[in-house]
Design a protein around this motif. Structure first.
Motif, PDB file in Angstrom:
ATOM      1  N   PRO A  40      46.470  27.289  12.844  1.00 40.82           N
ATOM      2  CA  PRO A  40      46.203  26.689  14.158  1.00 40.82           C
ATOM      3  C   PRO A  40      47.021  27.363  15.255  1.00 40.82           C
ATOM      4  O   PRO A  40      48.234  27.539  15.116  1.00 40.82           O
ATOM      5  CB  PRO A  40      46.622  25.232  13.968  1.00 40.82           C
ATOM      6  N   GLY A  41      46.335  27.760  16.315  1.00 36.29           N
ATOM      7  CA  GLY A  41      47.007  28.384  17.441  1.00 36.29           C
ATOM      8  C   GLY A  41      47.299  29.859  17.271  1.00 36.29           C
ATOM      9  O   GLY A  41      47.845  30.488  18.179  1.00 36.29           O
ATOM     10  N   ASN A  42      46.957  30.401  16.102  1.00 36.58           N
ATOM     11  CA  ASN A  42      47.221  31.825  15.838  1.00 36.58           C
ATOM     12  C   ASN A  42      45.931  32.609  15.737  1.00 36.58           C
ATOM     13  O   ASN A  42      44.853  32.056  15.516  1.00 36.58           O
ATOM     14  CB  ASN A  42      48.006  31.981  14.534  1.00 36.58           C
ATOM     15  N   GLN A  43      46.071  33.908  15.868  1.00 41.59           N
ATOM     16  CA  GLN A  43      44.915  34.783  15.657  1.00 41.59           C
ATOM     17  C   GLN A  43      44.687  34.984  14.163  1.00 41.59           C
ATOM     18  O   GLN A  43      45.604  34.810  13.350  1.00 41.59           O
ATOM     19  CB  GLN A  43      45.169  36.139  16.330  1.00 41.59           C
ATOM     20  N   ARG A  44      43.476  35.338  13.832  1.00 46.04           N
ATOM     21  CA  ARG A  44      43.156  35.654  12.439  1.00 46.04           C
ATOM     22  C   ARG A  44      43.909  36.925  12.046  1.00 46.04           C
ATOM     23  O   ARG A  44      43.930  37.904  12.800  1.00 46.04           O
ATOM     24  CB  ARG A  44      41.650  35.849  12.261  1.00 46.04           C
ATOM     25  N   GLU A  45      44.506  36.906  10.867  1.00 44.79           N
ATOM     26  CA  GLU A  45      45.281  38.055  10.422  1.00 44.79           C
ATOM     27  C   GLU A  45      44.873  38.460   9.020  1.00 44.79           C
ATOM     28  O   GLU A  45      44.452  37.622   8.204  1.00 44.79           O
ATOM     29  CB  GLU A  45      46.787  37.746  10.429  1.00 44.79           C
ATOM     30  N   LEU A  46      45.015  39.735   8.745  1.00 41.64           N
ATOM     31  CA  LEU A  46      44.695  40.254   7.420  1.00 41.64           C
ATOM     32  C   LEU A  46      45.793  39.861   6.443  1.00 41.64           C
ATOM     33  O   LEU A  46      46.980  40.072   6.705  1.00 41.64           O
ATOM     34  CB  LEU A  46      44.568  41.774   7.466  1.00 41.64           C
ATOM     35  N   VAL A  47      45.396  39.301   5.320  1.00 46.06           N
ATOM     36  CA  VAL A  47      46.347  38.938   4.267  1.00 46.06           C
ATOM     37  C   VAL A  47      46.405  40.040   3.218  1.00 46.06           C
ATOM     38  O   VAL A  47      47.479  40.515   2.860  1.00 46.06           O
ATOM     39  CB  VAL A  47      45.943  37.606   3.607  1.00 46.06           C
ATOM     40  N   ALA A  48      45.244  40.442   2.734  1.00 47.09           N
ATOM     41  CA  ALA A  48      45.180  41.476   1.697  1.00 47.09           C
ATOM     42  C   ALA A  48      43.784  42.069   1.674  1.00 47.09           C
ATOM     43  O   ALA A  48      42.812  41.393   2.032  1.00 47.09           O
ATOM     44  CB  ALA A  48      45.524  40.906   0.327  1.00 47.09           C
ATOM     45  N   SER A  49      43.705  43.329   1.263  1.00 43.89           N
ATOM     46  CA  SER A  49      42.406  43.983   1.172  1.00 43.89           C
ATOM     47  C   SER A  49      42.369  44.854  -0.071  1.00 43.89           C
ATOM     48  O   SER A  49      43.415  45.258  -0.605  1.00 43.89           O
ATOM     49  CB  SER A  49      42.117  44.821   2.415  1.00 43.89           C
ATOM     50  N   ILE A  50      41.140  45.151  -0.504  1.00 42.78           N
ATOM     51  CA  ILE A  50      40.938  46.021  -1.651  1.00 42.78           C
ATOM     52  C   ILE A  50      39.801  46.963  -1.328  1.00 42.78           C
ATOM     53  O   ILE A  50      38.730  46.536  -0.883  1.00 42.78           O
ATOM     54  CB  ILE A  50      40.675  45.199  -2.937  1.00 42.78           C
ATOM     55  N   GLY A  51      40.038  48.256  -1.502  1.00 42.67           N
ATOM     56  CA  GLY A  51      39.041  49.255  -1.175  1.00 42.67           C
ATOM     57  C   GLY A  51      38.051  49.455  -2.304  1.00 42.67           C
ATOM     58  O   GLY A  51      38.192  48.894  -3.390  1.00 42.67           O
ATOM     59  N   SER A  52      37.055  50.294  -2.037  1.00 43.26           N
ATOM     60  CA  SER A  52      36.008  50.523  -3.022  1.00 43.26           C
ATOM     61  C   SER A  52      36.547  51.125  -4.309  1.00 43.26           C
ATOM     62  O   SER A  52      36.020  50.876  -5.390  1.00 43.26           O
ATOM     63  CB  SER A  52      34.924  51.425  -2.437  1.00 43.26           C
ATOM     64  N   GLY A  53      37.619  51.890  -4.193  1.00 42.49           N
ATOM     65  CA  GLY A  53      38.220  52.504  -5.373  1.00 42.49           C
ATOM     66  C   GLY A  53      39.256  51.651  -6.054  1.00 42.49           C
ATOM     67  O   GLY A  53      39.826  52.044  -7.077  1.00 42.49           O
ATOM     68  N   GLY A  54      39.502  50.463  -5.506  1.00 43.43           N
ATOM     69  CA  GLY A  54      40.454  49.550  -6.121  1.00 43.43           C
ATOM     70  C   GLY A  54      41.840  49.554  -5.500  1.00 43.43           C
ATOM     71  O   GLY A  54      42.705  48.783  -5.923  1.00 43.43           O
ATOM     72  N   SER A  55      42.071  50.398  -4.506  1.00 44.37           N
ATOM     73  CA  SER A  55      43.387  50.403  -3.867  1.00 44.37           C
ATOM     74  C   SER A  55      43.565  49.121  -3.071  1.00 44.37           C
ATOM     75  O   SER A  55      42.626  48.628  -2.455  1.00 44.37           O
ATOM     76  CB  SER A  55      43.526  51.612  -2.955  1.00 44.37           C
ATOM     77  N   THR A  56      44.773  48.577  -3.083  1.00 48.62           N
ATOM     78  CA  THR A  56      45.033  47.295  -2.427  1.00 48.62           C
ATOM     79  C   THR A  56      46.127  47.427  -1.376  1.00 48.62           C
ATOM     80  O   THR A  56      46.988  48.310  -1.441  1.00 48.62           O
ATOM     81  CB  THR A  56      45.457  46.230  -3.452  1.00 48.62           C
ATOM     82  N   LYS A  57      46.045  46.535  -0.410  1.00 50.86           N
ATOM     83  CA  LYS A  57      47.071  46.428   0.619  1.00 50.86           C
ATOM     84  C   LYS A  57      47.370  44.959   0.829  1.00 50.86           C
ATOM     85  O   LYS A  57      46.465  44.120   0.741  1.00 50.86           O
ATOM     86  CB  LYS A  57      46.582  47.031   1.940  1.00 50.86           C
ATOM     87  N   CYS A  58      48.621  44.644   1.118  1.00 52.99           N
ATOM     88  CA  CYS A  58      49.016  43.271   1.412  1.00 52.99           C
ATOM     89  C   CYS A  58      49.852  43.257   2.683  1.00 52.99           C
ATOM     90  O   CYS A  58      50.607  44.194   2.932  1.00 52.99           O
ATOM     91  CB  CYS A  58      49.851  42.694   0.270  1.00 52.99           C
TER      92      CYS A  58
END
Length: 128
Positions: A40-58
Motif C-alpha cells: 500500500p502506497g508503494n510502487q510495484r517492484e520486481l521481487v524475482a525473475s527467471i529467464g528463458s534459460g533458467g537464470s534467476t535474479k532476486c
C-alpha cells in the motif's frame, strides 16, 4: 494467455509461504517470468525473475530468503516463489508476470514483438 496466481495468505514473521502461478494458452516464446509485489502506497517492484534459460535474479531485499523456480508441464508453465524468513515488510500483493516474444514477422521484417501479461495478484500478509 491465462495467468492464475495462488498461495498467498497470512504468515508470522520468520515463517514461510509458497506462491504458485499457472500460465497456459501460451503461443509464443517465453522471454521471462517473474514475481512483482506492491505494498500500500508503494510502487510495484520486481521481487524475482527467471529467464528463458533458467537464470534467476532476486531483489536485494529478498536475496537469500526467496527462491524463484519454474516447471514446464504439458500446455502449462508453473512459476513458484518460495518465501522463507518472512518479514512484516514483505506484506504486499504479489503478482506473477509473463513476457513473451513473437517472432512471426522476424523473417519478413526483422521485427520481434514483446507481450507482457500479469496475473490477478495474491495477498501476502506477514504479521504476528
Amino acid at each position: 494467455v491465462q495467468l492464475q496466481a495462488s498461495g498467498g495468505g497470512l504468515a508470522q514473521p520468520g515463517g514461510s509461504l509458497r506462491l504458485s502461478c499457472a500460465a497456459s494458452e501460451i503461443f509464443f516464446v517465453i522471454n521471462s517470468m517473474g514475481w512483482y509485489r506492491q505494498a500500500p502506497g508503494n510502487q510495484r517492484e520486481l521481487v524475482a525473475s527467471i529467464g528463458s534459460g533458467g537464470s534467476t535474479k532476486c531483489a536485494d531485499s529478498v536475496q537469500g530468503r526467496f527462491t524463484i523456480s519454474r516447471d514446464n508441464a504439458e500446455n502449462t508453465v508453473y512459476l513458484y516463489l518460495q518465501m522463507n524468513s518472512l518479514k512484516p515488510e514483505d506484506t504486499a500483493v504479489y503478482y506473477c508476470s509473463l513476457s513473451l516474444l513473437d517472432y512471426s514477422d522476424f523473417d519478413r521484417k526483422g521485427e520481434v514483438y514483446e507481450y507482457d501479461y500479469w496475473g490477478q495478484g495474491t495477498l501476502v500478509t506477514v504479521s504476528s
